[in-house]
Scaffold this motif. Structure first.
Motif, PDB file in Angstrom:
ATOM      1  N   LYS A  41     -29.878  20.632 -51.294  1.00 17.41           N
ATOM      2  CA  LYS A  41     -31.112  20.375 -52.040  1.00 17.41           C
ATOM      3  C   LYS A  41     -30.772  19.834 -53.415  1.00 17.41           C
ATOM      4  O   LYS A  41     -29.907  20.361 -54.110  1.00 17.41           O
ATOM      5  CB  LYS A  41     -31.920  21.676 -52.176  1.00 17.41           C
ATOM      6  CG  LYS A  41     -33.229  21.527 -52.926  1.00 17.41           C
ATOM      7  CD  LYS A  41     -34.180  20.619 -52.203  1.00 17.41           C
ATOM      8  CE  LYS A  41     -35.487  20.441 -52.961  1.00 17.41           C
ATOM      9  NZ  LYS A  41     -36.290  19.376 -52.416  1.00 17.41           N
ATOM     10  N   GLY A  42     -31.424  18.775 -53.779  1.00 14.25           N
ATOM     11  CA  GLY A  42     -31.348  18.226 -55.125  1.00 14.25           C
ATOM     12  C   GLY A  42     -32.764  18.141 -55.654  1.00 14.25           C
ATOM     13  O   GLY A  42     -33.729  18.226 -54.899  1.00 14.25           O
ATOM     14  N   LEU A  43     -32.889  18.013 -56.956  1.00 12.65           N
ATOM     15  CA  LEU A  43     -34.208  17.913 -57.568  1.00 12.65           C
ATOM     16  C   LEU A  43     -34.250  16.727 -58.511  1.00 12.65           C
ATOM     17  O   LEU A  43     -33.271  16.444 -59.202  1.00 12.65           O
ATOM     18  CB  LEU A  43     -34.537  19.186 -58.350  1.00 12.65           C
ATOM     19  CG  LEU A  43     -34.639  20.469 -57.525  1.00 12.65           C
ATOM     20  CD1 LEU A  43     -34.783  21.671 -58.444  1.00 12.65           C
ATOM     21  CD2 LEU A  43     -35.807  20.392 -56.571  1.00 12.65           C
ATOM     22  N   PRO A  44     -35.400  16.053 -58.569  1.00  6.32           N
ATOM     23  CA  PRO A  44     -35.528  14.962 -59.531  1.00  6.32           C
ATOM     24  C   PRO A  44     -35.574  15.513 -60.953  1.00  6.32           C
ATOM     25  O   PRO A  44     -35.666  16.725 -61.166  1.00  6.32           O
ATOM     26  CB  PRO A  44     -36.837  14.294 -59.142  1.00  6.32           C
ATOM     27  CG  PRO A  44     -37.593  15.322 -58.385  1.00  6.32           C
ATOM     28  CD  PRO A  44     -36.581  16.239 -57.758  1.00  6.32           C
ATOM     29  N   SER A  45     -35.536  14.631 -61.904  1.00 10.33           N
ATOM     30  CA  SER A  45     -35.563  15.007 -63.309  1.00 10.33           C
ATOM     31  C   SER A  45     -36.744  15.906 -63.623  1.00 10.33           C
ATOM     32  O   SER A  45     -37.821  15.770 -63.051  1.00 10.33           O
ATOM     33  CB  SER A  45     -35.636  13.746 -64.175  1.00 10.33           C
ATOM     34  OG  SER A  45     -35.809  14.087 -65.521  1.00 10.33           O
ATOM     35  N   SER A 139     -22.491   9.152 -55.450  1.00  5.88           N
ATOM     36  CA  SER A 139     -23.948   9.042 -55.473  1.00  5.88           C
ATOM     37  C   SER A 139     -24.534  10.194 -54.670  1.00  5.88           C
ATOM     38  O   SER A 139     -23.841  10.830 -53.868  1.00  5.88           O
ATOM     39  CB  SER A 139     -24.418   7.701 -54.896  1.00  5.88           C
ATOM     40  OG  SER A 139     -24.123   7.631 -53.512  1.00  5.88           O
ATOM     41  N   LEU A 140     -25.815  10.438 -54.910  1.00  2.86           N
ATOM     42  CA  LEU A 140     -26.572  11.437 -54.160  1.00  2.86           C
ATOM     43  C   LEU A 140     -27.944  10.846 -53.854  1.00  2.86           C
ATOM     44  O   LEU A 140     -28.400   9.931 -54.558  1.00  2.86           O
ATOM     45  CB  LEU A 140     -26.720  12.737 -54.956  1.00  2.86           C
ATOM     46  CG  LEU A 140     -25.468  13.604 -55.060  1.00  2.86           C
ATOM     47  CD1 LEU A 140     -25.683  14.737 -56.054  1.00  2.86           C
ATOM     48  CD2 LEU A 140     -25.066  14.162 -53.700  1.00  2.86           C
ATOM     49  N   PRO A 141     -28.619  11.351 -52.839  1.00  5.51           N
ATOM     50  CA  PRO A 141     -29.945  10.829 -52.514  1.00  5.51           C
ATOM     51  C   PRO A 141     -30.870  10.834 -53.730  1.00  5.51           C
ATOM     52  O   PRO A 141     -30.838  11.760 -54.546  1.00  5.51           O
ATOM     53  CB  PRO A 141     -30.457  11.806 -51.443  1.00  5.51           C
ATOM     54  CG  PRO A 141     -29.224  12.377 -50.834  1.00  5.51           C
ATOM     55  CD  PRO A 141     -28.214  12.444 -51.949  1.00  5.51           C
ATOM     56  N   MET A 142     -31.672   9.804 -53.832  1.00  7.85           N
ATOM     57  CA  MET A 142     -32.673   9.671 -54.896  1.00  7.85           C
ATOM     58  C   MET A 142     -32.079   9.751 -56.302  1.00  7.85           C
ATOM     59  O   MET A 142     -32.775  10.028 -57.261  1.00  7.85           O
ATOM     60  CB  MET A 142     -33.777  10.720 -54.718  1.00  7.85           C
ATOM     61  CG  MET A 142     -34.548  10.565 -53.418  1.00  7.85           C
ATOM     62  SD  MET A 142     -35.819  11.806 -53.166  1.00  7.85           S
ATOM     63  CE  MET A 142     -36.851  11.532 -54.592  1.00  7.85           C
ATOM     64  N   GLY A 143     -30.773   9.549 -56.438  1.00  5.56           N
ATOM     65  CA  GLY A 143     -30.144   9.592 -57.749  1.00  5.56           C
ATOM     66  C   GLY A 143     -30.043  10.979 -58.337  1.00  5.56           C
ATOM     67  O   GLY A 143     -29.885  11.133 -59.547  1.00  5.56           O
TER      68      GLY A 143
END
Length: 155
Positions: A41-45, A139-143
């Motif tokens: 899981k990653g999160l946007p800014s 890189s990672l999805p969606m930056g």
């Protein structure tokens, strides 16, 4: 009042976020025996309306990336709660794998992923201590600045 993960969350002024559907053909987690595998899981800014975060060690500081890892820790706890119904069912966090979207010469990956690890240990105590890997990626999805997955043993 009983000392639980939920009371520790409240005492820290933290709230588990709402879950969102995965953006792909996968589940947020999978149960296998007494193990719960959490998808990365990653999160946007945090700043609404901004583009996804750029590279850690470049435009993103270690402190900012660590804050992202902290937010991911909260999100992943929400996934665990949805899957298990009760965070007290966590017997042990077995493994955490953190990926940091960093500039090539970045070396502070562990400091970034500590944002995740420190919060889980704070909230879960000894049950939150885990084996861990923290690596840099191109890189990672969606930056995303950070993406983290975990394996949890439950009762």
């Amino acid at each position: 009042m009983t000392d639980t993960v939920e009371t520790r969350l409240a005492a820290a002024g933290l709230v588990l976020p709402a879950l969102v559907a995965p953006r792909g053909n996968f589940q947020p987690c999978t149960l296998a025996g007494d193990l719960l595998y959490l998808s990365g899981k990653g999160l946007p800014s945090r700043d609404a309306g901004t583009v996804p975060v750029p590279k850690v060690g470049g435009q993103v500081s270690v402190a900012q990336a660590r804050a992202h890892a902290h937010d991911i820790a909260l999100y992943q706890l929400a996934v665990v709660k949805q899957a298990l119904g009760d965070l007290e069912r966590i017997a042990q966090v077995v493994k955490v794998f953190g990926m940091v979207n960093a500039v090539p010469d970045f070396t502070e990956h562990t400091e970034v992923v500590n944002g995740f690890s420190d919060l889980w240990v704070q909230l879960l105590g000894e049950r939150g201590r885990h084996a861990r890997s923290a690596i840099g990626v191109g890189s990672l999805p969606m930056g995303f600045a950070v993406e983290i997955e975990a394996v949890v043993r439950f009762r």
